[in-house]
Design a protein around this motif. Structure first.
Motif, short mmCIF file in Angstrom:
data_model
loop_
_atom_site.label_atom_id
_atom_site.label_comp_id
_atom_site.label_asym_id
_atom_site.label_seq_id
_atom_site.Cartn_x
_atom_site.Cartn_y
_atom_site.Cartn_z
N ASN A 1 1.33 -7.29 5.35
CA ASN A 1 1.58 -6.69 4.04
C ASN A 1 0.35 -6.82 3.13
O ASN A 1 0.01 -5.88 2.40
CB ASN A 1 2.80 -7.31 3.37
CG ASN A 1 4.10 -6.87 4.00
OD1 ASN A 1 4.14 -5.91 4.75
ND2 ASN A 1 5.17 -7.58 3.71
N LYS A 2 -0.31 -7.98 3.18
CA LYS A 2 -1.51 -8.18 2.37
C LYS A 2 -2.62 -7.22 2.81
O LYS A 2 -3.31 -6.64 1.96
CB LYS A 2 -2.00 -9.62 2.48
CG LYS A 2 -1.16 -10.61 1.71
CD LYS A 2 -1.70 -12.03 1.87
CE LYS A 2 -0.84 -13.04 1.15
NZ LYS A 2 -1.35 -14.41 1.32
N GLU B 1 -2.26 -4.34 4.31
CA GLU B 1 -1.87 -2.99 3.92
C GLU B 1 -2.10 -2.77 2.42
O GLU B 1 -2.61 -1.73 2.00
CB GLU B 1 -0.41 -2.74 4.28
CG GLU B 1 0.04 -1.31 4.05
CD GLU B 1 1.47 -1.07 4.50
OE1 GLU B 1 2.14 -0.24 3.87
OE2 GLU B 1 1.91 -1.71 5.47
N LYS B 2 -1.73 -3.75 1.63
CA LYS B 2 -1.92 -3.66 0.18
C LYS B 2 -3.39 -3.52 -0.17
O LYS B 2 -3.78 -2.68 -0.99
CB LYS B 2 -1.33 -4.90 -0.49
CG LYS B 2 -1.56 -4.97 -1.98
CD LYS B 2 -1.04 -6.28 -2.54
CE LYS B 2 -1.78 -6.67 -3.78
NZ LYS B 2 -1.50 -8.03 -4.19
N ASN B 3 -4.23 -4.34 0.47
CA ASN B 3 -5.66 -4.27 0.21
C ASN B 3 -6.24 -2.93 0.63
O ASN B 3 -7.11 -2.38 -0.05
CB ASN B 3 -6.39 -5.42 0.89
CG ASN B 3 -6.13 -6.75 0.23
OD1 ASN B 3 -5.79 -6.81 -0.94
ND2 ASN B 3 -6.25 -7.83 0.99
N LEU C 1 -4.62 -0.08 0.64
CA LEU C 1 -4.17 0.89 -0.36
C LEU C 1 -4.99 0.77 -1.65
O LEU C 1 -5.31 1.78 -2.29
CB LEU C 1 -2.69 0.71 -0.66
CG LEU C 1 -1.73 1.14 0.43
CD1 LEU C 1 -0.30 0.72 0.09
CD2 LEU C 1 -1.80 2.64 0.65
N LEU C 2 -5.33 -0.46 -2.01
CA LEU C 2 -6.16 -0.66 -3.21
C LEU C 2 -7.54 -0.02 -3.04
O LEU C 2 -8.07 0.60 -3.97
CB LEU C 2 -6.30 -2.15 -3.53
CG LEU C 2 -5.07 -2.82 -4.12
CD1 LEU C 2 -5.29 -4.33 -4.22
CD2 LEU C 2 -4.76 -2.25 -5.49
#
Length: 66
Positions: free
Chosen positions: A33-34, A36-38, A40-41
């Protein structure tokens, strides 16, 4: 009495192994999840920079035409 204690210890050890496995799985999910979040950022920041560039170009064109 001893047999009951042994059975209890075996159940507790199995429970502990299960909990450790569950924790490991949750940590893997958290890491994914981290990442993926990074990702997307990064995409969002790149898009924002691109949009700002286009806006600045259009504003410059508008100033030239007026």
């Amino acid at each position: 009495m001893l047999e009951g204690t042994i059975n209890y210890d075996i159940r507790e050890k199995k429970n502990l192994v299960s909990l450790k496995t569950n924790l490991s799985d949750q940590n893997k999910i958290l890491d994914n999840n981290k990442k993926e979040k990074n990702g997307l950022l990064v995409v969002t920041k790149n898009k924002e920079a691109e949009d700002k560039k286009i806006l600045a170009e259009r504003q410059a064109e508008d100033r030239k035409s007026t």
